[in-house]
Design an enzyme around this catalytic site. Structure first.
Site, PDB file in Angstrom:
ATOM      1  N   GLY A  20       0.817  -1.208   0.000  1.00 51.26           N
ATOM      2  CA  GLY A  20       0.000   0.000   0.000  1.00 51.26           C
ATOM      3  C   GLY A  20       0.854   1.263   0.000  1.00 51.26           C
ATOM      4  CG  ASP A 210      -4.648  -3.704  13.356  1.00 52.66           C
ATOM      5  OD1 ASP A 210      -3.970  -3.343  12.381  1.00 52.66           O
ATOM      6  OD2 ASP A 210      -5.868  -3.914  13.292  1.00 52.66           O
TER       7      ASP A 210
END
Ligand code: HPA
Length: 242
Positions: A20, A210
């Site tokens: 990304g 996460d």
């Protein structure tokens, strides 16, 4: 040049790794490629082409965040630069308790709450976006040889990072967790749809950065290290499609 990419025809290899973040694209080129050159830089969305240590020509280019952004770049790379295979190498959040941060998730399929497919004029039903099987198979094969813990399954390509519809009874991600979806990111659904439409190949793989049920988020150092394991797998996969 295409609308959003200022590379020349032939500047990209047949296979391309797609993180990304443009900084990560530079890091991948610098760390894993020899004799690489920068081939595009519009809007800072940096792209490089070089050679692996086994002499295979591969490219790396950033996608930006979200389905609209990866949708633009993957469409132009597939349709105007003869890129045949895109392997997204990103990060994701995990839903399932048996998954830990630093593990790797390979997206066999992608689900979404985003309206990407409305444009494809399906009269009825909804589209199940999936990885291209031979790239998926190569990634599973290569990841079994690595020490990394790898999970393969469905991921949720969310259309928004921030959710405003949570209620007291159940957080927004809980129904996805209940039906076994591994975690979420924001790009693979559109990438898989573009590959399907243009008869190209695509795969998404992610380091878990996460967790929705566990505290802690990866430090930038851990993120880089986790990413290194995943990129090593992705490069071996890319070599098979070079
Ligand atoms: N949501 C969406 N994208 C992500 C996440 C997340 O929790 N973590 C890493 N990329």
């Amino acid at each position: 040049m295409s609308v959003h990419i200022n590379a020349k025809k032939g500047d990209f290899a047949k296979v391309l790794l797609m993180p990304g973040d443009p900084v990560r694209a530079t890091w991948i080129a610098h760390t894993f490629l020899k004799n690489y050159k920068e081939v595009c830089d519009v809007r800072g969305m940096l792209g490089y082409t070089g050679y692996t240590k086994n002499g295979k020509r591969i490219s790396v280019m950033a996608s930006g965040m979200g389905q609209p952004s990866i949708g633009i770049y993957s469409y132009e790379l597939f349709s105007q630069y003869n890129v045949e295979t895109i392997i997204r190498v990103g990060t994701c959040g995990a839903f399932q308790k048996y998954i830990n941060t630093k593990d790797i998730i390979i997206a066999q399929t992608a689900s979404t709450d985003f309206n990407w497919m409305t444009d494809f004029n399906l009269q009825e039903g909804s589209y199940s976006a999936g990885a291209t099987y031979d790239v998926l198979e190569a990634a599973v094969h290569e990841s079994r040889k690595s020490k990394a813990k790898v999970h393969i399954g469905n991921i949720f390509s969310e259309g928004r990072f921030y959710h405003f519809t949570e209620n007291d009874k159940e957080p927004w991600w809980k129904p996805w967790e209940k039906i076994g979806v591994l975690g979420c990111e924001m790009e693979s659904y559109a990438l898989y749809c573009n590959a399907a439409l243009l008869k190209k190949k695509a795969l998404g793989m992610f380091t878990v950065s996460d967790h929705f049920q566990k505290p802690g988020i990866l430090s930038s150092e851990e993120r880089a290290k986790g990413l290194r394991n995943m990129i090593e797998i992705a490069i071996r996969v890319a070599e098979k499609f070079a």
